[in-house]
Design an enzyme around this catalytic site. Structure first.
Site, PDB file in Angstrom:
ATOM      1  N   ASP A   7      34.311  45.632  35.377  1.00  0.00           N
ATOM      2  CA  ASP A   7      34.941  46.871  35.832  1.00  0.00           C
ATOM      3  C   ASP A   7      33.895  47.629  36.642  1.00  0.00           C
ATOM      4  O   ASP A   7      33.067  48.354  36.089  1.00  0.00           O
ATOM      5  CB  ASP A   7      35.409  47.692  34.630  1.00  0.00           C
ATOM      6  CG  ASP A   7      36.042  49.014  35.042  1.00  0.00           C
ATOM      7  OD1 ASP A   7      36.640  49.080  36.130  1.00  0.00           O
ATOM      8  OD2 ASP A   7      35.940  49.977  34.256  1.00  0.00           O
ATOM      9  N   GLU A  67      38.009  43.936  38.502  1.00  0.00           N
ATOM     10  CA  GLU A  67      39.096  44.859  38.790  1.00  0.00           C
ATOM     11  C   GLU A  67      38.982  45.351  40.227  1.00  0.00           C
ATOM     12  O   GLU A  67      37.905  45.729  40.680  1.00  0.00           O
ATOM     13  CB  GLU A  67      39.052  46.058  37.842  1.00  0.00           C
ATOM     14  CG  GLU A  67      40.178  47.036  38.107  1.00  0.00           C
ATOM     15  CD  GLU A  67      40.233  48.180  37.115  1.00  0.00           C
ATOM     16  OE1 GLU A  67      41.187  48.965  37.219  1.00  0.00           O
ATOM     17  OE2 GLU A  67      39.343  48.295  36.259  1.00  0.00           O
ATOM     18  N   ASP A 139      34.456  51.842  29.784  1.00  0.00           N
ATOM     19  CA  ASP A 139      34.183  50.889  30.865  1.00  0.00           C
ATOM     20  C   ASP A 139      34.103  49.465  30.325  1.00  0.00           C
ATOM     21  O   ASP A 139      34.562  48.523  30.971  1.00  0.00           O
ATOM     22  CB  ASP A 139      32.869  51.248  31.567  1.00  0.00           C
ATOM     23  CG  ASP A 139      32.887  52.670  32.098  1.00  0.00           C
ATOM     24  OD1 ASP A 139      33.541  52.913  33.114  1.00  0.00           O
ATOM     25  OD2 ASP A 139      32.251  53.528  31.464  1.00  0.00           O
TER      26      ASP A 139
END
Length: 169
Positions: A7, A67, A139
């Site tokens: 991420d 992502e 996160d």
């Protein structure tokens, strides 16, 4: 199959590693890589790269998933985030790993069943799908969600490919 989910963020990049054996997923590790907000951009990007490389070295994943992130309000922030994403994607690619990208909605749909799920729902499902996982930061939970998404969609893609080829998965 060991999968690394990422991420990306310039300040904090979440990472999560899971094992996929058939339809079974198990948590391996998770955490974050941070950069020094007081440093110049090049130094911060190097810190992210070095941090992700250390994760790759320690956990030795077979594939990576990232992502796709979009920030539309501030073009300057969007550009910096794009640079951070590039560095985060570069690390596994330089190690020869396949790197797949997923939109936030695809990740939420794969993990929660709804593409517009709230962050709290995603984190709850990560903990449910990966017993023993207790990510300390959002996160890291998001990165584990990316890895779960990749594991699910990767398995589905194999079944479809096998069916199209006329064989068994």
């Amino acid at each position: 199959m060991r999968i690394l989910g990422l991420d990306p963020g310039l300040r904090v990049t979440g990472w999560g590693v899971l094992e996929a054996t058939g339809n079974r997923l198990s948590h391996v590790a998770d955490g974050v890589v941070t950069s020094d907000e007081t440093a110049d951009l090049a130094t911060r990007l190097a810190q992210l790269h070095d941090g992700v490389m250390a994760v790759l070295e320690r956990w030795r994943p077979n594939e990576a998933a990232v992502e796709e992130t979009f920030v539309n309000r501030n073009p300057h922030s969007t550009l910096k985030l794009g640079q951070a994403r590039g560095v985060v994607m570069l690390a596994p690619a330089r190690r020869g790993l396949p790197v797949t990208e997923y939109t936030p909605n695809a990740i939420k749909k794969a993990v929660v069943g709804r593409g517009h799920a709230e962050k709290a729902q995603v984190e709850l499902m990560v903990r449910t799908l990966l017993p023993g996982a207790d990510p300390a930061r959002a996160d890291a939970a998001d990165a584990l969600a990316v890895a779960i998404c990749h594991a699910h969609l990767r398995a589905s893609a194999r079944v479809v490919a096998a069916a199209l080829a006329g064989g068994a998965p």
